[in-house]
Design an enzyme around this catalytic site. Structure first.
Site, PDB file in Angstrom:
ATOM      1  N   ARG A 190      11.053  97.561 123.455  1.00  0.00           N
ATOM      2  CA  ARG A 190      11.354  97.969 122.265  1.00  0.00           C
ATOM      3  C   ARG A 190      12.881  97.708 121.840  1.00  0.00           C
ATOM      4  O   ARG A 190      13.478  97.955 122.994  1.00  0.00           O
ATOM      5  CB  ARG A 190      11.110  99.519 121.918  1.00  0.00           C
ATOM      6  CG  ARG A 190       9.635  99.776 121.950  1.00  0.00           C
ATOM      7  CD  ARG A 190       9.378 101.324 121.501  1.00  0.00           C
ATOM      8  NE  ARG A 190       7.966 101.268 121.760  1.00  0.00           N
ATOM      9  CZ  ARG A 190       7.018 100.787 121.089  1.00  0.00           C
ATOM     10  NH1 ARG A 190       7.224 100.245 119.994  1.00  0.00           N
ATOM     11  NH2 ARG A 190       5.644 101.061 121.290  1.00  0.00           N
ATOM     12  N   HIS A 212      16.916  90.074 131.105  1.00  0.00           N
ATOM     13  CA  HIS A 212      16.215  89.348 129.986  1.00  0.00           C
ATOM     14  C   HIS A 212      15.964  87.778 130.664  1.00  0.00           C
ATOM     15  O   HIS A 212      16.619  87.604 131.380  1.00  0.00           O
ATOM     16  CB  HIS A 212      17.297  88.886 128.883  1.00  0.00           C
ATOM     17  CG  HIS A 212      16.478  88.199 127.842  1.00  0.00           C
ATOM     18  ND1 HIS A 212      15.488  88.826 126.737  1.00  0.00           N
ATOM     19  CD2 HIS A 212      16.614  86.865 127.575  1.00  0.00           C
ATOM     20  CE1 HIS A 212      15.272  87.452 126.073  1.00  0.00           C
ATOM     21  NE2 HIS A 212      15.729  86.501 126.403  1.00  0.00           N
ATOM     22  N   ASN A 259      20.364  95.822 130.449  1.00  0.00           N
ATOM     23  CA  ASN A 259      19.049  95.245 130.164  1.00  0.00           C
ATOM     24  C   ASN A 259      19.042  93.970 130.906  1.00  0.00           C
ATOM     25  O   ASN A 259      19.857  93.187 131.360  1.00  0.00           O
ATOM     26  CB  ASN A 259      18.730  94.775 128.685  1.00  0.00           C
ATOM     27  CG  ASN A 259      17.722  94.284 128.353  1.00  0.00           C
ATOM     28  OD1 ASN A 259      16.407  94.711 128.706  1.00  0.00           O
ATOM     29  ND2 ASN A 259      17.756  93.208 127.548  1.00  0.00           N
ATOM     30  N   GLY A 281       6.526  96.846 135.309  1.00  0.00           N
ATOM     31  CA  GLY A 281       7.228  97.625 136.257  1.00  0.00           C
ATOM     32  C   GLY A 281       7.817  96.773 137.559  1.00  0.00           C
ATOM     33  O   GLY A 281       8.302  97.637 138.503  1.00  0.00           O
ATOM     34  N   SER A 282       7.659  95.530 137.540  1.00  0.00           N
ATOM     35  CA  SER A 282       7.961  95.011 138.978  1.00  0.00           C
ATOM     36  C   SER A 282       9.496  94.793 139.181  1.00  0.00           C
ATOM     37  O   SER A 282      10.054  95.053 140.283  1.00  0.00           O
ATOM     38  CB  SER A 282       7.433  93.467 139.035  1.00  0.00           C
ATOM     39  OG  SER A 282       8.113  92.694 138.241  1.00  0.00           O
ATOM     40  N   ASN A 283      10.221  94.985 138.019  1.00  0.00           N
ATOM     41  CA  ASN A 283      11.683  95.096 138.217  1.00  0.00           C
ATOM     42  C   ASN A 283      12.198  96.274 138.773  1.00  0.00           C
ATOM     43  O   ASN A 283      13.069  96.609 139.304  1.00  0.00           O
ATOM     44  CB  ASN A 283      12.292  94.545 136.953  1.00  0.00           C
ATOM     45  CG  ASN A 283      12.702  93.117 136.745  1.00  0.00           C
ATOM     46  OD1 ASN A 283      13.362  92.425 137.464  1.00  0.00           O
ATOM     47  ND2 ASN A 283      11.797  92.460 135.779  1.00  0.00           N
TER      48      ASN A 283
HETATM   49  C1  GRF Z   1      10.592  90.744 132.601  1.00  0.00           C
HETATM   50  O1  GRF Z   1      10.340  89.379 132.635  1.00  0.00           O
HETATM   51  C2  GRF Z   1      11.985  91.261 131.917  1.00  0.00           C
HETATM   52  O2  GRF Z   1      12.896  90.332 131.937  1.00  0.00           O
HETATM   53  C3  GRF Z   1      11.416  91.400 130.327  1.00  0.00           C
HETATM   54  O3  GRF Z   1      10.065  91.662 130.509  1.00  0.00           O
HETATM   55  C4  GRF Z   1       9.394  91.755 131.842  1.00  0.00           C
HETATM   56  C5  GRF Z   1       9.170  92.686 132.413  1.00  0.00           C
HETATM   57  O4  GRF Z   1       8.460  92.456 133.662  1.00  0.00           O
HETATM   58  N1  GRF Z   1      12.407  92.110 129.753  1.00  0.00           N
HETATM   59  P1  GRF Z   1       8.165  93.911 134.674  1.00  0.00           P
HETATM   60  O5  GRF Z   1       7.603  95.052 133.839  1.00  0.00           O
HETATM   61  O6  GRF Z   1       9.620  94.229 135.259  1.00  0.00           O
HETATM   62  O7  GRF Z   1       7.332  93.425 135.704  1.00  0.00           O
END
Ligand code: GRF
Length: 201
Positions: free
Chosen positions: A92, A110, A108, A13-15
């Protein structure tokens, strides 16, 4: 103009955290109304709690079939009453019914420059292919895996001696900028999908 957004995440969940921080700093005119996760162990859950964001767990493993899981997820998403759904490390494939219900309202992130290296392990695929530049992409979700119209991309160099981890860290830094930026543009009503192209007005 404040929009309601809900984030779907399966792990670290860093994003998600980058989105929470950007909202808190006033950079994104949104309210995060829910974290939805398929994984009751997700580290993202603690981040939501710390930010006082409601958590909705739809545990994949508690359903006997994929269809039942998808139906439960769709119903939870509908309950959120969100303007935008953000897949931020949601690991998923999203079923067609959900894609159709929210097309144009679901994005999303990526870790590769799509359409190169869709699917799992975008960073590993980039290294194996020997490309000199990679990066990240935020796109609208359609029925093709990592295939919907592109909103924002940022690139990073692939350096001599990189391994999957060093490249992932470099890309992740850009993800944390890209995702809030794309959400901001959406919330400001500036994204217009025209076929495969997203026009930013
Ligand atoms: C990120 O690299 C995102 O692009 C991919 O999964 C990873 C998730 O990282 N889909 P986080 O959970 O947001 O830290």
């Amino acid at each position: 103009m404040t929009k309601r957004i809900a984030v779907l995440a399966s792990g670290r969940g860093s994003n998600f955290q980058a989105v929470i921080d950007a909202i808190r700093e006033g950079m994104v005119p949104a309210e995060c109304v829910a974290l939805i996760t398929d994984n009751p162990q997700a580290y993202a859950i603690g981040r939501a709690r710390a930010a006082e964001i409601p958590v909705m767990v739809v545990e994949y493993d508690s359903f006997s079939a994929r269809e039942a899981y998808e139906r439960a997820l769709l119903s939870v998403m509908q309950q959120c009453n969100a303007d935008l759904f953000v897949l931020a490390g949601y690991m998923r494939i999203v079923g067609n019914e959900i894609v159709q219900a929210f097309f144009g309202r679901m994005i999303n992130i990526h870790p590769a420059l799509l359409p190169a290296f869709p699917g799992l392990h975008g960073q590993r695929q980039a290294l194996l292919h020997g490309v000199k530049v990679s990066g990240c992409t935020v796109h609208f979700v359609d029925e093709n895996l990592d295939g919907g119209p592109v909103i924002v991309q940022r690139c990073v160099p692939v350096l001599e001696g990189d391994d999957e981890d060093t490249l992932a860290v470099r890309i992740l830094k850009q993800e944390h900028r890209c995702l809030p930026e794309a959400i901001r543009l959406f919330c400001e009503g500036r994204l217009h999908i025209e076929g495969r192209t997203v026009r930013i007005v």
